[in-house]
Design an enzyme around this catalytic site. Structure first.
Site, PDB file in Angstrom:
ATOM      1  N   ASN A   7       0.881  -1.168   0.000  1.00 35.37           N
ATOM      2  CA  ASN A   7       0.000   0.000   0.000  1.00 35.37           C
ATOM      3  C   ASN A   7       0.919   1.218   0.000  1.00 35.37           C
ATOM      4  O   ASN A   7       1.559   1.524   1.004  1.00 35.37           O
ATOM      5  CB  ASN A   7      -0.910  -0.009   1.227  1.00 35.37           C
ATOM      6  CG  ASN A   7      -1.818   1.207   1.285  1.00 35.37           C
ATOM      7  OD1 ASN A   7      -1.439   2.310   0.902  1.00 35.37           O
ATOM      8  ND2 ASN A   7      -3.029   1.022   1.790  1.00 35.37           N
ATOM      9  N   GLU A  34      -3.980   1.824  -2.878  1.00 34.36           N
ATOM     10  CA  GLU A  34      -4.086   3.265  -2.619  1.00 34.36           C
ATOM     11  C   GLU A  34      -3.257   4.073  -3.617  1.00 34.36           C
ATOM     12  O   GLU A  34      -2.415   4.882  -3.238  1.00 34.36           O
ATOM     13  CB  GLU A  34      -3.699   3.617  -1.173  1.00 34.36           C
ATOM     14  CG  GLU A  34      -4.856   3.460  -0.194  1.00 34.36           C
ATOM     15  CD  GLU A  34      -4.691   4.293   1.065  1.00 34.36           C
ATOM     16  OE1 GLU A  34      -5.226   5.421   1.101  1.00 34.36           O
ATOM     17  OE2 GLU A  34      -4.032   3.804   2.000  1.00 34.36           O
ATOM     18  N   ASP A 150      -3.884  -4.847   1.102  1.00 38.72           N
ATOM     19  CA  ASP A 150      -4.168  -4.246   2.400  1.00 38.72           C
ATOM     20  C   ASP A 150      -5.568  -4.680   2.793  1.00 38.72           C
ATOM     21  O   ASP A 150      -6.553  -4.191   2.247  1.00 38.72           O
ATOM     22  CB  ASP A 150      -4.062  -2.722   2.287  1.00 38.72           C
ATOM     23  CG  ASP A 150      -4.455  -2.006   3.574  1.00 38.72           C
ATOM     24  OD1 ASP A 150      -4.782  -2.681   4.568  1.00 38.72           O
ATOM     25  OD2 ASP A 150      -4.439  -0.756   3.576  1.00 38.72           O
ATOM     26  N   ASN A 152      -6.876  -4.429   5.843  1.00 42.13           N
ATOM     27  CA  ASN A 152      -7.400  -3.629   6.950  1.00 42.13           C
ATOM     28  C   ASN A 152      -8.005  -4.504   8.040  1.00 42.13           C
ATOM     29  O   ASN A 152      -8.997  -4.155   8.683  1.00 42.13           O
ATOM     30  CB  ASN A 152      -8.419  -2.606   6.446  1.00 42.13           C
ATOM     31  CG  ASN A 152      -7.758  -1.290   6.059  1.00 42.13           C
ATOM     32  OD1 ASN A 152      -6.979  -0.723   6.830  1.00 42.13           O
ATOM     33  ND2 ASN A 152      -8.045  -0.811   4.860  1.00 42.13           N
ATOM     34  N   ASP A 221      -1.447  -6.164   6.124  1.00 37.49           N
ATOM     35  CA  ASP A 221      -1.161  -6.432   4.712  1.00 37.49           C
ATOM     36  C   ASP A 221      -0.800  -7.906   4.578  1.00 37.49           C
ATOM     37  O   ASP A 221       0.122  -8.388   5.245  1.00 37.49           O
ATOM     38  CB  ASP A 221      -0.017  -5.544   4.226  1.00 37.49           C
ATOM     39  CG  ASP A 221      -0.320  -4.065   4.408  1.00 37.49           C
ATOM     40  OD1 ASP A 221      -0.879  -3.462   3.482  1.00 37.49           O
ATOM     41  OD2 ASP A 221      -0.016  -3.529   5.496  1.00 37.49           O
ATOM     42  N   ASP A 250       2.778   4.745   4.984  1.00 32.98           N
ATOM     43  CA  ASP A 250       2.649   4.209   6.340  1.00 32.98           C
ATOM     44  C   ASP A 250       2.643   2.681   6.355  1.00 32.98           C
ATOM     45  O   ASP A 250       2.605   2.072   7.420  1.00 32.98           O
ATOM     46  CB  ASP A 250       1.408   4.769   7.053  1.00 32.98           C
ATOM     47  CG  ASP A 250       0.157   4.770   6.197  1.00 32.98           C
ATOM     48  OD1 ASP A 250       0.230   4.429   5.000  1.00 32.98           O
ATOM     49  OD2 ASP A 250      -0.923   5.124   6.718  1.00 32.98           O
ATOM     50  N   HIS A 251       2.696   2.062   5.164  1.00 30.72           N
ATOM     51  CA  HIS A 251       2.777   0.599   5.037  1.00 30.72           C
ATOM     52  C   HIS A 251       4.148   0.189   4.508  1.00 30.72           C
ATOM     53  O   HIS A 251       4.826   0.973   3.843  1.00 30.72           O
ATOM     54  CB  HIS A 251       1.724   0.080   4.053  1.00 30.72           C
ATOM     55  CG  HIS A 251       0.312   0.290   4.472  1.00 30.72           C
ATOM     56  ND1 HIS A 251      -0.502  -0.725   4.912  1.00 30.72           N
ATOM     57  CD2 HIS A 251      -0.448   1.426   4.496  1.00 30.72           C
ATOM     58  CE1 HIS A 251      -1.705  -0.242   5.190  1.00 30.72           C
ATOM     59  NE2 HIS A 251      -1.695   1.062   4.942  1.00 30.72           N
TER      60      HIS A 251
END
Length: 266
Positions: A7, A34, A150, A152, A221, A250-251
């Site tokens: 991501n 994303e 991802d 989530n 992930d 941030d991943h």
């Protein structure tokens, strides 16, 4: 064969990171989430120059998914068939593996859900059910299939830096974890958990409160593979290096390596 997911939290912002990472880690295929850019802005020429074919489903500002592959991609499918959803969260394609067998890849950006009990949470659970229903048929058609992305969802407390603080909240609630298990019950395997892993291994860290520096993260992930494909998985790791770069996503990327020799995953 190496398959990876990442991501990137805006491909426009982090194209340089992706190209640098691919140069150092020439995986066979990379699934991105994303993208946060429309189809016409997708940097296919830069990726082609780096040696990768691509298919993508873009969306301005939000969402967007792509598959990059060293070999041509075919039978491309955007979104979950029959599921009316304007959000670009799924793209699937087939490639030819090193042994000549077809491999079906799906790049998935699963909904966040925002907060337990919210409308977005209800959408998340409904979306996961639609994903499961579609995957049931996909797995029957494609014995060697992997869905990377991802999700989530942190599947267990082992995947959470502070289970007590997160208990019952978004990304770890019981219905979300059940939705993840429902995917596994189709015959998919979580390739990361096929092997002994270092404790407190995560793939996402909040930008706030020095989350990465404190390793206050979650493992959300995942690379899930059909049993036949997972039987050839030799390793699955999280590459934390790009998370330490300037202006990172941030991943972090997750990478699974598949080989001809059967392992304990069989």
């Amino acid at each position: 064969m190496k398959l990876a997911t990442w991501n990137v939290n805006s491909l426009n912002v982090r194209l340089g990171h992706v190209l640098d990472w691919l140069q150092a880690n020439p995986v066979d295929a990379l699934c991105l989430q994303e993208l946060k850019l429309p189809d016409e802005k997708f940097p296919h020429e830069a990726l082609q120059a780096a040696g990768y074919h691509a298919c993508w489903a873009g969306q301005k500002t939000y969402n967007g998914v792509a598959i990059l592959s060293r070999t041509p991609l075919r039978d491309v499918q955007r979104n979950i068939p029959g599921y009316d959803d304007p959000q670009q969260r799924i793209i699937a394609a087939s490639l030819t593996g090193p042994d000549g067998r077809p491999v079906r890849l799906i790049s998935a950006y699963c909904p966040n859900g925002q907060a337990v009990g919210s409308d977005k949470y209800a959408y998340k659970l409904d979306w996961f059910q639609a994903l499961r229903d579609w995957l049931d048929g996909e797995i029957a058609r494609h014995p060697d299939l992997a869905i990377l992305g991802d999700y989530n969802v942190a599947p267990t407390d082992e995947d959470v830096h502070d289970p007590a603080a997160w208990a019952g909240g978004i990304l770890v609630s019981a219905p979300e974890r059940q939705a993840f298990r429902d995917l596994l019950e189709l015959g998919l395997r979580d390739t990361f958990r096929l092997f002994e892993q270092p404790p407190r291994t995560f793939s996402w860290w909040d930008y706030r409160q020095m989350g990465f520096r404190r390793n206050a993260g979650l493992r959300i992930d995942h690379i899930l593979a059909t049993s036949g494909l997972a039987a050839h998985c030799r390793e699955c790791t999280v590459d934390k290096t790009p998370r330490g770069w300037e202006k990172p996503s941030d991943h972090a990327p997750v990478v699974a390596t598949f080989g001809p020799t059967l392992t304990a995953a069989a």
